[in-house]
Scaffold this motif. Structure first.
Motif, PDB file in Angstrom:
ATOM      1  N   ILE A  23      12.659  15.733  21.826  1.00  0.00           N
ATOM      2  CA  ILE A  23      13.006  14.761  22.806  1.00  0.00           C
ATOM      3  C   ILE A  23      13.339  15.105  24.115  1.00  0.00           C
ATOM      4  CG2 ILE A  23      14.534  12.875  23.295  1.00  0.00           C
ATOM      5  CD1 ILE A  23      14.872  12.255  20.205  1.00  0.00           C
ATOM      6  N   GLY A  24      14.064  16.251  23.952  1.00  0.00           N
ATOM      7  CA  GLY A  24      14.254  16.848  25.420  1.00  0.00           C
ATOM      8  C   GLY A  24      12.998  16.921  26.407  1.00  0.00           C
ATOM      9  N   HIS A  25      11.902  17.461  25.831  1.00  0.00           N
ATOM     10  CA  HIS A  25      10.628  17.704  26.228  1.00  0.00           C
ATOM     11  C   HIS A  25      10.002  16.514  26.687  1.00  0.00           C
ATOM     12  CE1 HIS A  25      10.445  22.099  26.403  1.00  0.00           C
ATOM     13  NE2 HIS A  25      11.206  22.027  25.113  1.00  0.00           N
ATOM     14  N   GLY A  26      10.144  15.387  25.703  1.00  0.00           N
ATOM     15  CA  GLY A  26       9.362  14.320  25.835  1.00  0.00           C
ATOM     16  C   GLY A  26       9.869  13.041  26.756  1.00  0.00           C
ATOM     17  N   MET A  27      11.439  13.196  27.137  1.00  0.00           N
ATOM     18  CA  MET A  27      11.846  12.314  28.143  1.00  0.00           C
ATOM     19  C   MET A  27      11.360  11.896  29.214  1.00  0.00           C
ATOM     20  SD  MET A  27      16.104  12.741  27.372  1.00  0.00           S
ATOM     21  CE  MET A  27      16.107  14.446  28.144  1.00  0.00           C
ATOM     22  N   ILE A  28      10.525  12.746  29.758  1.00  0.00           N
ATOM     23  CA  ILE A  28       9.850  12.675  31.136  1.00  0.00           C
ATOM     24  C   ILE A  28       8.899  11.498  31.002  1.00  0.00           C
ATOM     25  CG2 ILE A  28       8.144  14.328  30.884  1.00  0.00           C
ATOM     26  CD1 ILE A  28       8.549  14.734  33.899  1.00  0.00           C
ATOM     27  N   TRP A  29       8.262  11.294  29.753  1.00  0.00           N
ATOM     28  CA  TRP A  29       7.274  10.413  29.339  1.00  0.00           C
ATOM     29  C   TRP A  29       7.822   8.944  29.282  1.00  0.00           C
ATOM     30  CZ3 TRP A  29       3.137  12.499  30.894  1.00  0.00           C
ATOM     31  CH2 TRP A  29       2.696  13.546  30.863  1.00  0.00           C
ATOM     32  N   LEU A  30       9.223   8.874  28.962  1.00  0.00           N
ATOM     33  CA  LEU A  30       9.878   7.501  28.875  1.00  0.00           C
ATOM     34  C   LEU A  30      10.484   7.211  30.287  1.00  0.00           C
ATOM     35  CD1 LEU A  30      11.980   8.472  25.670  1.00  0.00           C
ATOM     36  CD2 LEU A  30       9.875   7.505  25.911  1.00  0.00           C
ATOM     37  N   ALA A  86      21.797  23.207  23.957  1.00  0.00           N
ATOM     38  CA  ALA A  86      23.142  23.649  23.582  1.00  0.00           C
ATOM     39  C   ALA A  86      23.841  22.780  22.481  1.00  0.00           C
ATOM     40  CB  ALA A  86      23.985  23.506  24.612  1.00  0.00           C
ATOM     41  N   MET A  87      23.693  21.590  22.670  1.00  0.00           N
ATOM     42  CA  MET A  87      24.101  20.765  21.424  1.00  0.00           C
ATOM     43  C   MET A  87      23.503  20.409  20.184  1.00  0.00           C
ATOM     44  SD  MET A  87      25.246  17.371  24.292  1.00  0.00           S
ATOM     45  CE  MET A  87      26.036  16.526  22.996  1.00  0.00           C
ATOM     46  N   ALA A  88      22.174  20.806  20.221  1.00  0.00           N
ATOM     47  CA  ALA A  88      21.380  20.505  19.050  1.00  0.00           C
ATOM     48  C   ALA A  88      21.984  21.655  17.813  1.00  0.00           C
ATOM     49  CB  ALA A  88      20.099  21.241  19.423  1.00  0.00           C
ATOM     50  N   PRO A  89      22.402  22.761  17.833  1.00  0.00           N
ATOM     51  CA  PRO A  89      22.969  23.491  16.884  1.00  0.00           C
ATOM     52  C   PRO A  89      24.207  22.756  16.234  1.00  0.00           C
ATOM     53  CG  PRO A  89      22.502  25.067  18.652  1.00  0.00           C
ATOM     54  CD  PRO A  89      22.309  23.553  18.968  1.00  0.00           C
ATOM     55  N   ILE A 147      31.983  17.382  37.833  1.00  0.00           N
ATOM     56  CA  ILE A 147      30.920  18.264  38.286  1.00  0.00           C
ATOM     57  C   ILE A 147      30.003  17.700  39.256  1.00  0.00           C
ATOM     58  CG2 ILE A 147      28.786  19.657  37.785  1.00  0.00           C
ATOM     59  CD1 ILE A 147      29.912  19.824  34.820  1.00  0.00           C
ATOM     60  N   SER A 148      29.389  16.592  39.172  1.00  0.00           N
ATOM     61  CA  SER A 148      28.559  15.744  40.165  1.00  0.00           C
ATOM     62  C   SER A 148      27.903  14.496  39.456  1.00  0.00           C
ATOM     63  CB  SER A 148      27.214  16.605  40.646  1.00  0.00           C
ATOM     64  OG  SER A 148      26.634  16.759  39.868  1.00  0.00           O
ATOM     65  N   THR A 149      27.506  13.557  40.466  1.00  0.00           N
ATOM     66  CA  THR A 149      27.089  12.320  40.030  1.00  0.00           C
ATOM     67  C   THR A 149      25.663  12.657  39.144  1.00  0.00           C
ATOM     68  OG1 THR A 149      27.975  11.033  41.790  1.00  0.00           O
ATOM     69  CG2 THR A 149      26.242  10.054  40.564  1.00  0.00           C
ATOM     70  N   GLU A 150      25.037  13.841  39.596  1.00  0.00           N
ATOM     71  CA  GLU A 150      23.798  14.056  38.971  1.00  0.00           C
ATOM     72  C   GLU A 150      23.944  14.579  37.606  1.00  0.00           C
ATOM     73  OE1 GLU A 150      24.711  14.894  41.863  1.00  0.00           O
ATOM     74  OE2 GLU A 150      23.145  13.766  43.060  1.00  0.00           O
ATOM     75  N   ALA A 151      25.094  15.364  37.520  1.00  0.00           N
ATOM     76  CA  ALA A 151      25.619  16.061  36.227  1.00  0.00           C
ATOM     77  C   ALA A 151      25.844  14.918  35.217  1.00  0.00           C
ATOM     78  CB  ALA A 151      26.780  17.013  36.424  1.00  0.00           C
ATOM     79  N   LEU A 152      26.355  13.938  35.545  1.00  0.00           N
ATOM     80  CA  LEU A 152      26.808  12.820  34.864  1.00  0.00           C
ATOM     81  C   LEU A 152      25.871  11.996  34.255  1.00  0.00           C
ATOM     82  CD1 LEU A 152      29.213  11.011  33.512  1.00  0.00           C
ATOM     83  CD2 LEU A 152      29.270   9.673  35.930  1.00  0.00           C
ATOM     84  N   ALA A 153      24.945  11.842  35.125  1.00  0.00           N
ATOM     85  CA  ALA A 153      23.496  11.040  34.919  1.00  0.00           C
ATOM     86  C   ALA A 153      22.909  11.884  33.839  1.00  0.00           C
ATOM     87  CB  ALA A 153      22.756  10.801  36.022  1.00  0.00           C
ATOM     88  N   ALA A 154      22.687  13.254  33.892  1.00  0.00           N
ATOM     89  CA  ALA A 154      22.095  14.291  33.001  1.00  0.00           C
ATOM     90  C   ALA A 154      22.597  14.449  31.739  1.00  0.00           C
ATOM     91  CB  ALA A 154      21.592  15.439  33.666  1.00  0.00           C
ATOM     92  N   GLY A 155      23.915  14.594  31.882  1.00  0.00           N
ATOM     93  CA  GLY A 155      24.798  14.908  30.483  1.00  0.00           C
ATOM     94  C   GLY A 155      24.830  13.570  29.762  1.00  0.00           C
ATOM     95  N   GLY A 156      24.959  12.354  30.440  1.00  0.00           N
ATOM     96  CA  GLY A 156      24.986  11.259  29.650  1.00  0.00           C
ATOM     97  C   GLY A 156      23.659  10.921  28.996  1.00  0.00           C
ATOM     98  N   LEU A 157      22.382  11.250  29.539  1.00  0.00           N
ATOM     99  CA  LEU A 157      21.260  11.077  29.003  1.00  0.00           C
ATOM    100  C   LEU A 157      21.286  11.870  27.747  1.00  0.00           C
ATOM    101  CD1 LEU A 157      18.225   9.735  29.082  1.00  0.00           C
ATOM    102  CD2 LEU A 157      17.857  11.767  30.556  1.00  0.00           C
ATOM    103  N   ALA A 158      21.625  13.231  27.724  1.00  0.00           N
ATOM    104  CA  ALA A 158      21.576  14.059  26.763  1.00  0.00           C
ATOM    105  C   ALA A 158      22.720  13.495  25.583  1.00  0.00           C
ATOM    106  CB  ALA A 158      22.182  15.512  27.078  1.00  0.00           C
ATOM    107  N   MET A 159      23.871  12.954  26.177  1.00  0.00           N
ATOM    108  CA  MET A 159      24.733  12.514  25.116  1.00  0.00           C
ATOM    109  C   MET A 159      24.121  11.315  24.395  1.00  0.00           C
ATOM    110  SD  MET A 159      28.469  12.560  26.911  1.00  0.00           S
ATOM    111  CE  MET A 159      29.431  11.882  25.547  1.00  0.00           C
ATOM    112  N   VAL A 160      23.166  10.627  25.033  1.00  0.00           N
ATOM    113  CA  VAL A 160      22.842   9.257  24.469  1.00  0.00           C
ATOM    114  C   VAL A 160      21.666   9.688  23.193  1.00  0.00           C
ATOM    115  CG1 VAL A 160      21.041   7.261  24.633  1.00  0.00           C
ATOM    116  CG2 VAL A 160      22.804   7.723  26.099  1.00  0.00           C
ATOM    117  N   THR A 199      17.515  18.795  34.085  1.00  0.00           N
ATOM    118  CA  THR A 199      18.922  19.044  34.164  1.00  0.00           C
ATOM    119  C   THR A 199      19.542  18.692  32.689  1.00  0.00           C
ATOM    120  OG1 THR A 199      19.289  18.338  36.513  1.00  0.00           O
ATOM    121  CG2 THR A 199      21.407  18.671  34.998  1.00  0.00           C
ATOM    122  N   ALA A 200      18.981  17.764  32.159  1.00  0.00           N
ATOM    123  CA  ALA A 200      19.715  17.641  30.734  1.00  0.00           C
ATOM    124  C   ALA A 200      19.188  18.499  29.636  1.00  0.00           C
ATOM    125  CB  ALA A 200      19.207  16.039  30.319  1.00  0.00           C
TER     126      ALA A 200
END
Length: 463
Positions: free
Chosen positions: A120-127, A143-146, A43-56, A136-137
């Motif tokens: 955590i999705g809402h709090g990641m900006i404080w990390l 979508a992954m949480a359920p 998709i894009s480098t930005e998508a990889l960064a955001a998706g990777g963060l969500a996967m972590v 983006t994440a």
């Protein structure tokens, strides 16, 4: 053939019957997450960064949730052994209650984990994360949480089938899920005539869908198995509170151990990142190779763990000790072959990870690969050691030992050698090796002591 070698080969074949399907299943699961990563990068480098963060975030919570239900396999194996020996309905009912309790525990853990993912999705900006990457994440996390709930349901049924020594369907379902995941990723990302174009969040939806389908497939397979179907109960409201408390007490230290190990490797990666992009790229590549080979140890660890639970339930303490020796010998044989490849053709092994012109990262990775050739022996041994202690129901002891090995030995040594001697990334990996070696030795020592105590308590009293 010497009797000792003949016995080792016989035990090895018996262990491989369970270990090989489990190891292949683990490798297939690695392919599953690799597919997601590749799709994000397309998709894009930005998508990889955001998706990777969500996967972590997802992987950390999933790993700890899996730890909560991992002890189910050992408990089922022991109860099944007692049912075979005594032929009583009481042991069979114990298996049914273990299945109900594991599904209830998986449901509760999945619900808590899903809520934590959103928070955590809402709090990641404080990390300290980039606000655009976090924005983006977030939809990916939502979508992954359920999917965490059917994921843990799958793991609960998996532990039941493995504990009953009938894991064959696991590999078929996991391999099929790779193809299904790739197809759903493509459909949800780009859209079709029946599916809207979702972009990056489509990968999260595909992940949730695959976990749900995998659970349904494994459940249907178990229902068709005449040995499993009578014991597979979904009436979680009939779970005995004592069984749920027992599984929670056994599973919590395992979840903490898994979380501690993941955190340890994350801190090591941050330390390596301080030496620059080339060092971090080299670390990532070699660490991925170690992780792939590590799945073989996971299969051996689970097989040996279940075998120990079964043999101890039957009173065969000598057989439990032989399982330890057999698992370690099998792991050493595989690691020796892998180490030979690492040492003789390191650049060929690393070629898929680097551009031909990236000599700085490649040179660092070659040196790390030499450390990895030795490190893998200890990494596999410590994983098998954790499994052996799980076979003794000593999950708290395994957690305490790994805390000492990872955090009190490994991390300080890595900091000393990497940051204090000028060895940089190589020094950090030598510290990592030291921590894993200490953990392996302490775990095996504790297992030997545990079996020794069982032998002492069951020995006849002196006249």
């Amino acid at each position: 053939m010497p009797p000792v070698l003949a016995r080792l080969l016989t035990d090895g074949r018996a262990l491989a019957t369970l270990a090989v399907p489990l190891a292949l299943t683990q490798l297939a699961q690695v392919a599953l997450t690799t597919t997601d990563t590749v799709m994000m990068g397309l998709i894009s480098t930005e998508a990889l960064a955001a998706g990777g963060l969500a996967m972590v975030v997802f992987n950390q919570l999933r790993t700890m949730g899996v730890g909560l239900v991992t002890a189910v396999g050992n408990q089922v194996a022991a109860a099944d052994a007692r049912a075979e020996r005594d032929g009583g309905e009481q042991a069979r009912e114990e298996v049914r209650d273990l299945v109900r309790a594991s599904l209830l525990l998986a449901t509760l853990a999945g619900l808590v984990g899903a809520v934590l993912m959103v928070l955590i999705g809402h709090g990641m900006i404080w990390l300290g994360q980039d606000p655009d990457v976090v924005d983006t994440a977030k939809p990916v996390l939502y979508a992954m949480a359920p999917g965490l709930i059917p994921c843990l349901w799958f793991q609960a049924i998996r532990q039941f089938t493995v504990g009953m020594r009938r894991p064959q369907a696991l590999l078929r379902i996991t391999i099929a899920s790779i193809a299904v995941n790739a197809g759903l990723n493509w459909a949800f990302i780009h859209g079709t005539w029946i599916v809207p174009k979702l972009g990056l969040p489509g990968i999260g939806l595909a992940t949730t869908s695959v976990y749900a389908l995998s659970f349904l497939a494994l459940y249907a397979s178990a229902r068709r198995d005449p040995a499993l179907a009578p014991l597979l109960s979904l009436r979680i409201w009939r779970t005995r509170p004592a069984t749920l408390r027992r599984l929670t007490a056994l599973g919590t230290p395992i979840a903490a151990t898994y979380g501690s190990e993941a955190g340890f490797f994350s801190v090591v990666a941050l330390m390596v990142g301080s030496f620059g992009t080339a060092a971090l790229a080299a670390h990532t590549a070699v660490n991925q190779l170690v992780y792939i080979v590590f799945q073989i140890a996971v299969g051996l660890s689970h097989a040996a763990s279940l075998g120990v639970s079964r043999e101890l339930a039957l009173g065969n303490k000598a057989a439990a000790q032989r399982l330890k020796t057999t698992a370690l010998a099998c792991a050493a044989a595989v690691m020796a072959v892998v180490a030979l490849v690492y040492v003789t053709v390191p650049r060929l092994v690393l070629a898929p990870f680097f551009d031909t012109g990236d000599s700085a990262a490649t040179d660092i990775a070659v040196h790390l690969l030499l450390v990895a050739a030795v490190l893998q022996f200890f990494d596999c041994t410590q994983n098998i050691g954790v499994g052996l202690l799980r076979g003794l129901d000593d999950t708290k002891g395994g957690f305490r030992v790994t805390l000492v090995g990872y955090w009190l030995v490994g991390l300080p040594t890595a900091a000393l050698l990497g940051l204090g001697t000028g060895l940089d990334t190589l020094g950090i990996w030598l510290g990592l090796l030291t921590g894993l070696a200490a953990t392996a030795v302490l775990l095996l020592r504790r297992f030997n002591q545990g079996v020794g105590r069982l032998e002492a308590t069951s020995a006849p009293a002196p006249v």
